[in-house]
Design a protein around this motif. Sequence first.
Motif, PDB file in Angstrom:
ATOM      1  N   GLN A  75       0.894  -1.154   0.000  1.00  0.00           N
ATOM      2  CA  GLN A  75       0.000   0.000   0.000  1.00  0.00           C
ATOM      3  C   GLN A  75       0.930   1.201   0.000  1.00  0.00           C
ATOM      4  O   GLN A  75       1.640   1.428   0.970  1.00  0.00           O
ATOM      5  N   TYR A  76       0.956   1.955  -1.083  1.00  0.00           N
ATOM      6  CA  TYR A  76       1.956   3.014  -1.187  1.00  0.00           C
ATOM      7  C   TYR A  76       1.346   4.263  -1.789  1.00  0.00           C
ATOM      8  O   TYR A  76       0.343   4.198  -2.499  1.00  0.00           O
ATOM      9  N   ASN A  77       1.945   5.394  -1.482  1.00  0.00           N
ATOM     10  CA  ASN A  77       1.480   6.644  -2.063  1.00  0.00           C
ATOM     11  C   ASN A  77       2.440   7.764  -1.690  1.00  0.00           C
ATOM     12  O   ASN A  77       3.472   7.531  -1.068  1.00  0.00           O
ATOM     13  N   ALA A  78       2.082   8.976  -2.071  1.00  0.00           N
ATOM     14  CA  ALA A  78       2.866  10.148  -1.713  1.00  0.00           C
ATOM     15  C   ALA A  78       1.898  11.295  -1.504  1.00  0.00           C
ATOM     16  O   ALA A  78       0.760  11.238  -1.967  1.00  0.00           O
ATOM     17  N   ALA A  79       2.339  12.310  -0.777  1.00  0.00           N
ATOM     18  CA  ALA A  79       1.465  13.445  -0.498  1.00  0.00           C
ATOM     19  C   ALA A  79       2.310  14.687  -0.281  1.00  0.00           C
ATOM     20  O   ALA A  79       3.412  14.605   0.259  1.00  0.00           O
ATOM     21  N   THR A  80       1.777  15.825  -0.707  1.00  0.00           N
ATOM     22  CA  THR A  80       2.482  17.096  -0.537  1.00  0.00           C
ATOM     23  C   THR A  80       1.595  18.065   0.226  1.00  0.00           C
ATOM     24  O   THR A  80       0.404  18.160  -0.051  1.00  0.00           O
ATOM     25  N   SER A  81       2.176  18.763   1.184  1.00  0.00           N
ATOM     26  CA  SER A  81       1.426  19.768   1.943  1.00  0.00           C
ATOM     27  C   SER A  81       2.200  21.079   1.927  1.00  0.00           C
ATOM     28  O   SER A  81       3.164  21.232   1.182  1.00  0.00           O
ATOM     29  N   GLU A  82       1.799  22.007   2.771  1.00  0.00           N
ATOM     30  CA  GLU A  82       2.515  23.284   2.872  1.00  0.00           C
ATOM     31  C   GLU A  82       3.951  23.074   3.342  1.00  0.00           C
ATOM     32  O   GLU A  82       4.833  23.863   3.030  1.00  0.00           O
ATOM     33  N   GLU A  83       4.192  22.020   4.125  1.00  0.00           N
ATOM     34  CA  GLU A  83       5.478  21.899   4.817  1.00  0.00           C
ATOM     35  C   GLU A  83       6.258  20.635   4.511  1.00  0.00           C
ATOM     36  O   GLU A  83       7.379  20.479   4.987  1.00  0.00           O
ATOM     37  N   MET A  84       5.674  19.709   3.766  1.00  0.00           N
ATOM     38  CA  MET A  84       6.286  18.403   3.668  1.00  0.00           C
ATOM     39  C   MET A  84       5.894  17.686   2.380  1.00  0.00           C
ATOM     40  O   MET A  84       4.786  17.872   1.886  1.00  0.00           O
ATOM     41  N   THR A  85       6.816  16.852   1.877  1.00  0.00           N
ATOM     42  CA  THR A  85       6.448  15.897   0.845  1.00  0.00           C
ATOM     43  C   THR A  85       6.780  14.520   1.405  1.00  0.00           C
ATOM     44  O   THR A  85       7.903  14.290   1.876  1.00  0.00           O
ATOM     45  N   LEU A  86       5.793  13.642   1.396  1.00  0.00           N
ATOM     46  CA  LEU A  86       5.953  12.338   2.029  1.00  0.00           C
ATOM     47  C   LEU A  86       5.777  11.227   0.997  1.00  0.00           C
ATOM     48  O   LEU A  86       4.825  11.245   0.217  1.00  0.00           O
ATOM     49  N   TYR A  87       6.724  10.281   1.001  1.00  0.00           N
ATOM     50  CA  TYR A  87       6.649   9.089   0.145  1.00  0.00           C
ATOM     51  C   TYR A  87       6.623   7.892   1.081  1.00  0.00           C
ATOM     52  O   TYR A  87       7.528   7.748   1.910  1.00  0.00           O
ATOM     53  N   TYR A  88       5.604   7.031   0.972  1.00  0.00           N
ATOM     54  CA  TYR A  88       5.508   5.961   1.969  1.00  0.00           C
ATOM     55  C   TYR A  88       4.969   4.658   1.392  1.00  0.00           C
ATOM     56  O   TYR A  88       4.363   4.637   0.311  1.00  0.00           O
ATOM     57  N   ALA A  89       5.196   3.583   2.137  1.00  0.00           N
ATOM     58  CA  ALA A  89       4.663   2.273   1.753  1.00  0.00           C
ATOM     59  C   ALA A  89       4.446   1.431   3.005  1.00  0.00           C
ATOM     60  O   ALA A  89       5.202   1.534   3.970  1.00  0.00           O
ATOM     61  N   ALA A  90       3.397   0.613   2.982  1.00  0.00           N
ATOM     62  CA  ALA A  90       3.165  -0.377   4.038  1.00  0.00           C
ATOM     63  C   ALA A  90       3.232  -1.745   3.373  1.00  0.00           C
ATOM     64  O   ALA A  90       2.609  -1.965   2.332  1.00  0.00           O
ATOM     65  N   ILE A  91       3.996  -2.649   3.975  1.00  0.00           N
ATOM     66  CA  ILE A  91       4.316  -3.923   3.320  1.00  0.00           C
ATOM     67  C   ILE A  91       4.445  -5.058   4.334  1.00  0.00           C
ATOM     68  O   ILE A  91       4.479  -4.831   5.538  1.00  0.00           O
ATOM     69  N   LEU A  92       4.574  -6.282   3.824  1.00  0.00           N
ATOM     70  CA  LEU A  92       4.969  -7.390   4.686  1.00  0.00           C
ATOM     71  C   LEU A  92       6.470  -7.248   4.956  1.00  0.00           C
ATOM     72  O   LEU A  92       7.231  -6.869   4.068  1.00  0.00           O
ATOM     73  N   PRO A  93       6.896  -7.587   6.192  1.00  0.00           N
ATOM     74  CA  PRO A  93       8.293  -7.350   6.584  1.00  0.00           C
ATOM     75  C   PRO A  93       9.323  -7.948   5.615  1.00  0.00           C
ATOM     76  O   PRO A  93      10.374  -7.352   5.385  1.00  0.00           O
TER      77      PRO A  93
END
Lengths: 407, 407
Positions: A75-93
């Motif tokens: 489950q992965y995505n990215a997001a941009t706000s006023e202060e941050m850009t976030l790239y993330y993923a949730a996975i099996l270990p």
Amino acid sequence: MSFHRHELPNGLEIIAELNPRAYSTALGFFVRAGSRDETEAVSGVSHFLEHMAFKGNDRFTPDDVNRIFDELGAQYNAATSEEMTLYYAAILPEYLPKTFELLANLLTPALRTEDFDTEKQVILEEIGMYDDMPAFAILEKAMESHFAGHPLCQSVLGSVGTVSALTVDQMRAYFKDRYRAGNILLAAAGNIDWQQLVELAEKHCGSWAAGRPDRAIAEAQPQANKLLLQKDLKQQHVVQMAPAPSATDTLRFAADIVSVVVGDDSGSRLYWDLVDPGIVESADLTYSDYEGSGVWSTYLCSNPDTASENLARIAEIYNDVNRSSITFEELEQARNKVASRIVLSGERPMGRLSSLGGNWMYRKEYRTIEDDLADLRAVSLEDVRELLDKYPLGQTTVAGIGPLTEL
Amino acid sequence: MSFHRHELPNGLEIIAELNPRAYSTALGFFVRAGSRDETEAVSGVSHFLEHMAFKGNDRFTPDDVNRIFDELGAQYNAATSEEMTLYYAAILPEYLPKTFELLANLLTPALRTEDFDTEKQVILEEIGMYDDMPAFAILEKAMESHFAGHPLCQSVLGSVGTVSALTVDQMRAYFKDRYRAGNILLAAAGNIDWQQLVELAEKHCGSWAAGRPDRAIAEAQPQANKLLLQKDLKQQHVVQMAPAPSATDTLRFAADIVSVVVGDDSGSRLYWDLVDPGIVESADLTYSDYEGSGVWSTYLCSNPDTASENLARIAEIYNDVNRSSITFEELEQARNKVASRIVLSGERPMGRLSSLGGNWMYRKEYRTIEDDLADLRAVSLEDVRELLDKYPLGQTTVAGIGPLTEL
């Protein structure tokens, strides 16, 4: 649960909350780059750059990026706000090495001219789509107006004008300035081998350029401002803003409580007074905290004919709270609500990740769920009084969109 | 983790998966009452009744219901499908007694005539809203057509005609018939005191009427059927259905795999062939299992001009799979994807609740996450071959909505 921190020689910080009982792993790169770091000339570049990250580089094609994440079941995505850009993923270990490599490569995109030109059209369509959503559009306008002259006034998406005019060289320069190791946090939560995580970071991020660019974080001093956009809509949408505590102010816990008591989207004073009896479509109060500044944000959506009297009713409610504060019973109930939200959102590594990253980005602080609950329980009526004296609920900035020409 | 089961004298079954390490508790009442249990004359009554549950009874007013759930910080809701009505809440463990009392009271609603008349308007608006969503509307039409003459043909929402004509006495009769203790499952997952749960059930559900009404579950024998609704839309929406394994068929694991390989909304054969290159807006294959019957459901949304050739291309892909099956590599990748989804969705008590309740309602079976993963790993290419021989991918029923008059 245990907490670990490490810093690579180039300045990349790595933090992790290890939970050996978790079934999954969540990891994310938090880049301290958002619309407040943009000049007006490149407005929208942070968000556009986030899109470009998924266009790959010499190692991974755009198809690779999607295909590999997909095969891993991430489950992965990215997001941009006023202060941050976030790239993330949730996975099996067990998929950590492959996922890490891919995520890290997103942060060294090729930024090819051809991809840039194609993606620009996607961004312009996205801006058009949000322009058609009045509640969203008017929030951006209110931010612009409330923070006029301050970096937080910049729109996250940018405008059709600024995005159209943006060149790939401007984006490359922005990337080179903001995507430096000292400006990026790698955070992970859940079922993780800490040693492996550090080794992966050394391998895939060790060669990133060092450095940490500045950010202007003086507290904003908004002036009263009114802005009305006329549009052929059935409802009138209004956003009002006033100063509130910043992300490092300890009054932020009391501010959370007050926003829930007064303006939560269910069970609050605004809800029982205006929404539940069907007088308005929506009325809520949100508290948002940024580096150096904070905002009380009121949103009203109602029949245009009654918009003015509804705003007057909201003003009455705010004046009453500013004068007489909230009751102990209200404080208690809000504590229960917020405690449930903290616990329910923190149960998965993905939920912990955003708390972990946020606390570190803003305050270099590690906080467990228990820390959050303890601070919540510690909020007293005295804290609420202090908050309301310093940051009274208010309607300093007014921005509206809908049929009204006057308000 | 430990599993417990108990039955009250009136037939109410109680099951729970206890996880002392969880931070929250999820509980739900699964009522074996859905649109397939309705006659045509009362079509939509199950869903309408779910709405009426929140109107309270002599003990709780409608305002009480919302206010108390809200004060507890509960995440709560209800949902109605072809086979089930579910009422659920996720909470902090200490709020179990209050939440239980409230949830249990939803299942003994007053069904006042005045509330019934008011809520009927809400339901009619909801039907109108879904009618405006072509992808949803055409799925209902396809079910109606595919299952013609079988109970699964009944629409969950009902029609404007049936809901308008429904009387409160008909609803009361339906309630009396279906909401009996032997027809209801109480399931809970997470941080729970089992003894306390049983005592709460005895206290609040012990006096519910006993009994378990019948349900017709013969396997459907759909005939080829075509239905085209003309509507002024830019895109043509098509749903096609064919028989697939039922909820008690062990071939359902292979069916999950095949739907992911062939028609997942990312990374599948349909995705790479039609969606990724931008030939169609959407194309996917879903597998849905019911008591006694199952369905392969294909959804296509494309430019009307190319809809026929896109359907022909899908037919080619299906024929190829039916003939040559899938590859071992595809099987492996789909296993990874499905395993990640099982684990990520099962990490919270709320996620476990739906798995727990579903397994028990359909199969009287308790399955851990590990059981699900083991069955997934055990799916072989031989199983897939057997599945495709017995339930080939197909396009038996065709239902379309959009500008086309022929297809």
